[in-house]
Scaffold this motif. Structure first.
Motif, PDB file in Angstrom:
ATOM      1  N   UNK A 118       0.858  -1.193   0.000  1.00 21.32           N
ATOM      2  CA  UNK A 118       0.000   0.000   0.000  1.00 21.32           C
ATOM      3  C   UNK A 118       0.889   1.236   0.000  1.00 21.32           C
ATOM      4  N   UNK A 119       0.523   2.192  -0.825  1.00 22.37           N
ATOM      5  CA  UNK A 119       1.279   3.448  -0.893  1.00 22.37           C
ATOM      6  C   UNK A 119       0.358   4.626  -0.642  1.00 22.37           C
ATOM      7  N   UNK A 120       0.935   5.680  -0.076  1.00 27.28           N
ATOM      8  CA  UNK A 120       0.210   6.920   0.125  1.00 27.28           C
ATOM      9  C   UNK A 120       0.826   7.995  -0.749  1.00 27.28           C
ATOM     10  N   UNK A 121      -0.016   8.742  -1.425  1.00 27.66           N
ATOM     11  CA  UNK A 121       0.434   9.834  -2.271  1.00 27.66           C
ATOM     12  C   UNK A 121      -0.155  11.130  -1.754  1.00 27.66           C
ATOM     13  N   UNK A 122       0.721  11.999  -1.265  1.00 31.14           N
ATOM     14  CA  UNK A 122       0.282  13.302  -0.779  1.00 31.14           C
ATOM     15  C   UNK A 122       0.453  14.335  -1.879  1.00 31.14           C
ATOM     16  N   UNK A 123      -0.484  15.254  -1.947  1.00 29.71           N
ATOM     17  CA  UNK A 123      -0.419  16.299  -2.961  1.00 29.71           C
ATOM     18  C   UNK A 123      -1.158  17.534  -2.483  1.00 29.71           C
ATOM     19  N   UNK A 124      -1.003  18.618  -3.240  1.00 26.08           N
ATOM     20  CA  UNK A 124      -1.755  19.828  -2.952  1.00 26.08           C
ATOM     21  C   UNK A 124      -0.948  20.956  -2.348  1.00 26.08           C
ATOM     22  N   UNK A 125       0.306  20.713  -2.033  1.00 24.46           N
ATOM     23  CA  UNK A 125       1.127  21.773  -1.472  1.00 24.46           C
ATOM     24  C   UNK A 125       1.479  22.816  -2.513  1.00 24.46           C
ATOM     25  N   UNK A 126       2.066  23.896  -2.039  1.00 25.19           N
ATOM     26  CA  UNK A 126       2.473  24.949  -2.945  1.00 25.19           C
ATOM     27  C   UNK A 126       2.752  26.229  -2.203  1.00 25.19           C
ATOM     28  N   UNK A 127       2.873  27.289  -2.969  1.00 23.20           N
ATOM     29  CA  UNK A 127       3.123  28.626  -2.411  1.00 23.20           C
ATOM     30  C   UNK A 127       1.801  29.371  -2.302  1.00 23.20           C
ATOM     31  N   UNK A 128       1.552  29.936  -1.145  1.00 27.74           N
ATOM     32  CA  UNK A 128       0.309  30.676  -0.928  1.00 27.74           C
ATOM     33  C   UNK A 128       0.626  31.894  -0.072  1.00 27.74           C
ATOM     34  N   UNK A 129      -0.113  32.944  -0.288  1.00 27.90           N
ATOM     35  CA  UNK A 129       0.077  34.158   0.502  1.00 27.90           C
ATOM     36  C   UNK A 129      -0.551  34.010   1.880  1.00 27.90           C
ATOM     37  N   UNK A 148      -6.479  -4.944  -1.512  1.00 27.95           N
ATOM     38  CA  UNK A 148      -6.979  -5.653  -0.331  1.00 27.95           C
ATOM     39  C   UNK A 148      -6.513  -5.015   0.968  1.00 27.95           C
ATOM     40  N   UNK A 149      -6.903  -3.785   1.175  1.00 29.68           N
ATOM     41  CA  UNK A 149      -6.526  -3.119   2.396  1.00 29.68           C
ATOM     42  C   UNK A 149      -7.678  -2.260   2.886  1.00 29.68           C
ATOM     43  N   UNK A 150      -7.574  -1.881   4.134  1.00 23.72           N
ATOM     44  CA  UNK A 150      -8.453  -0.870   4.702  1.00 23.72           C
ATOM     45  C   UNK A 150      -7.588   0.057   5.545  1.00 23.72           C
ATOM     46  N   UNK A 151      -8.108   1.212   5.782  1.00 28.45           N
ATOM     47  CA  UNK A 151      -7.341   2.217   6.505  1.00 28.45           C
ATOM     48  C   UNK A 151      -8.065   2.589   7.781  1.00 28.45           C
ATOM     49  N   UNK A 152      -7.342   2.564   8.863  1.00 28.92           N
ATOM     50  CA  UNK A 152      -7.918   2.962  10.138  1.00 28.92           C
ATOM     51  C   UNK A 152      -7.662   4.458  10.331  1.00 28.92           C
ATOM     52  N   UNK A 176       0.055  10.043   7.176  1.00 31.17           N
ATOM     53  CA  UNK A 176       0.401   8.750   7.752  1.00 31.17           C
ATOM     54  C   UNK A 176      -0.874   7.972   7.977  1.00 31.17           C
ATOM     55  N   UNK A 177      -0.862   6.712   7.604  1.00 32.09           N
ATOM     56  CA  UNK A 177      -2.065   5.903   7.758  1.00 32.09           C
ATOM     57  C   UNK A 177      -1.749   4.576   8.411  1.00 32.09           C
ATOM     58  N   UNK A 178      -2.647   4.148   9.247  1.00 28.13           N
ATOM     59  CA  UNK A 178      -2.572   2.798   9.803  1.00 28.13           C
ATOM     60  C   UNK A 178      -3.317   1.904   8.829  1.00 28.13           C
ATOM     61  N   UNK A 179      -2.559   1.116   8.084  1.00 26.33           N
ATOM     62  CA  UNK A 179      -3.114   0.302   7.011  1.00 26.33           C
ATOM     63  C   UNK A 179      -3.279  -1.133   7.483  1.00 26.33           C
ATOM     64  N   UNK A 180      -4.432  -1.678   7.202  1.00 29.75           N
ATOM     65  CA  UNK A 180      -4.746  -3.052   7.610  1.00 29.75           C
ATOM     66  C   UNK A 180      -4.909  -3.904   6.364  1.00 29.75           C
ATOM     67  N   UNK A 181      -4.089  -4.957   6.266  1.00 35.55           N
ATOM     68  CA  UNK A 181      -4.235  -5.915   5.180  1.00 35.55           C
ATOM     69  C   UNK A 181      -4.606  -7.274   5.760  1.00 35.55           C
ATOM     70  N   UNK A 182      -4.665  -8.282   4.930  1.00 36.03           N
ATOM     71  CA  UNK A 182      -5.020  -9.615   5.414  1.00 36.03           C
ATOM     72  C   UNK A 182      -3.925 -10.228   6.270  1.00 36.03           C
TER      73      UNK A 182
END
Length: 118
Positions: free
Chosen positions: A1-12, A27-31, A95-101
Protein backbone atom coordinates in the motif's frame (compact mmCIF):
# COMPACT_ATOMS: atom_id res chain seq x y z
CA UNK A 1 0.00 0.00 0.00
CA UNK A 2 1.28 3.45 -0.89
CA UNK A 3 0.21 6.92 0.13
CA UNK A 4 0.43 9.83 -2.27
CA UNK A 5 0.28 13.30 -0.78
CA UNK A 6 -0.42 16.30 -2.96
CA UNK A 7 -1.76 19.83 -2.95
CA UNK A 8 1.13 21.77 -1.47
CA UNK A 9 2.47 24.95 -2.95
CA UNK A 10 3.12 28.63 -2.41
CA UNK A 11 0.31 30.68 -0.93
CA UNK A 12 0.08 34.16 0.50
CA UNK A 13 -0.68 34.72 4.17
CA UNK A 14 -4.40 34.47 4.74
CA UNK A 15 -4.84 32.12 1.82
CA UNK A 16 -6.01 28.52 1.70
CA UNK A 17 -4.76 25.20 0.47
CA UNK A 18 -6.27 21.74 0.37
CA UNK A 19 -3.94 18.81 0.77
CA UNK A 20 -4.87 15.34 -0.39
CA UNK A 21 -3.59 11.96 0.67
CA UNK A 22 -4.60 9.03 -1.51
CA UNK A 23 -3.94 5.40 -0.71
CA UNK A 24 -3.44 2.80 -3.39
CA UNK A 25 -2.90 -0.92 -3.34
CA UNK A 26 -4.83 -4.15 -3.06
CA UNK A 27 -6.98 -5.65 -0.33
CA UNK A 28 -6.53 -3.12 2.40
CA UNK A 29 -8.45 -0.87 4.70
CA UNK A 30 -7.34 2.22 6.50
CA UNK A 31 -7.92 2.96 10.14
CA UNK A 32 -6.54 6.21 11.52
CA UNK A 33 -5.01 8.74 9.15
CA UNK A 34 -2.99 11.67 10.33
CA UNK A 35 -1.44 14.74 8.79
CA UNK A 36 1.91 15.78 10.21
CA UNK A 37 4.24 18.61 9.40
CA UNK A 38 7.94 19.16 9.77
CA UNK A 39 10.23 22.14 9.49
CA UNK A 40 14.03 21.98 9.21
CA UNK A 41 15.67 21.06 12.48
CA UNK A 42 12.40 20.16 14.17
CA UNK A 43 10.53 16.99 14.88
CA UNK A 44 7.52 16.00 12.89
CA UNK A 45 4.39 17.18 14.66
CA UNK A 46 0.80 16.03 14.45
CA UNK A 47 -1.51 18.47 12.71
CA UNK A 48 -4.74 16.50 12.62
CA UNK A 49 -6.01 12.95 12.59
CA UNK A 50 -9.20 11.20 11.60
CA UNK A 51 -10.47 7.70 12.33
CA UNK A 52 -12.31 5.41 9.96
CA UNK A 53 -15.52 6.46 11.65
CA UNK A 54 -14.83 10.13 11.14
CA UNK A 55 -13.73 11.16 14.61
CA UNK A 56 -11.18 13.94 14.42
CA UNK A 57 -8.39 15.34 16.52
CA UNK A 58 -6.41 18.54 15.99
CA UNK A 59 -3.36 20.23 17.35
CA UNK A 60 -4.72 22.84 19.74
CA UNK A 61 -2.99 25.69 17.93
CA UNK A 62 -4.64 24.80 14.62
CA UNK A 63 -8.23 24.29 15.68
CA UNK A 64 -10.57 26.48 13.71
CA UNK A 65 -8.22 26.96 10.77
CA UNK A 66 -7.56 23.41 9.61
CA UNK A 67 -10.14 20.75 8.83
CA UNK A 68 -9.43 17.10 8.17
CA UNK A 69 -11.88 14.94 6.26
CA UNK A 70 -11.91 11.62 4.47
CA UNK A 71 -13.62 9.88 1.61
CA UNK A 72 -13.50 6.18 2.39
CA UNK A 73 -14.80 5.24 -1.06
CA UNK A 74 -11.79 6.97 -2.60
CA UNK A 75 -9.34 5.89 0.10
CA UNK A 76 -8.45 9.54 0.48
CA UNK A 77 -8.00 12.00 3.30
CA UNK A 78 -7.94 15.76 2.93
CA UNK A 79 -6.61 18.65 4.95
CA UNK A 80 -8.28 21.98 4.30
CA UNK A 81 -6.04 24.76 5.54
CA UNK A 82 -7.48 28.25 5.84
CA UNK A 83 -6.13 31.57 7.07
CA UNK A 84 -2.63 30.32 6.50
CA UNK A 85 0.25 31.96 8.32
CA UNK A 86 3.96 32.03 7.55
CA UNK A 87 4.53 29.72 10.51
CA UNK A 88 2.44 27.07 8.73
CA UNK A 89 5.28 26.73 6.25
CA UNK A 90 6.48 23.14 6.41
CA UNK A 91 6.55 19.84 4.63
CA UNK A 92 3.29 18.07 5.30
CA UNK A 93 3.12 14.31 5.50
CA UNK A 94 0.22 11.92 5.77
CA UNK A 95 0.40 8.75 7.75
CA UNK A 96 -2.07 5.90 7.76
CA UNK A 97 -2.57 2.80 9.80
CA UNK A 98 -3.11 0.30 7.01
CA UNK A 99 -4.75 -3.05 7.61
CA UNK A 100 -4.23 -5.92 5.18
CA UNK A 101 -5.02 -9.62 5.41
CA UNK A 102 -1.59 -10.31 6.86
CA UNK A 103 -0.57 -7.28 8.90
CA UNK A 104 -1.21 -3.86 10.32
CA UNK A 105 1.36 -1.24 9.46
CA UNK A 106 1.93 2.49 9.59
CA UNK A 107 2.60 3.91 6.15
CA UNK A 108 3.96 7.37 5.37
CA UNK A 109 3.36 9.42 2.27
CA UNK A 110 6.21 11.26 0.60
CA UNK A 111 5.37 14.74 1.86
CA UNK A 112 4.12 17.85 0.14
CA UNK A 113 5.68 21.24 0.72
CA UNK A 114 3.63 24.21 1.84
CA UNK A 115 5.13 27.68 1.76
CA UNK A 116 3.21 30.63 3.14
CA UNK A 117 4.83 33.84 2.06
CA UNK A 118 4.03 37.17 0.49
Amino acid sequence: VQLQASGGGLVQPGGSLRLSCAASGNDFSIAVVGWYRQTPGNQRELVAAITSGGSTNYADSLKGRFTISRDNAKNSVYLQMNSLKPEDTAVYYCNAMVITTTKVAAVWGQGTEVTVSS
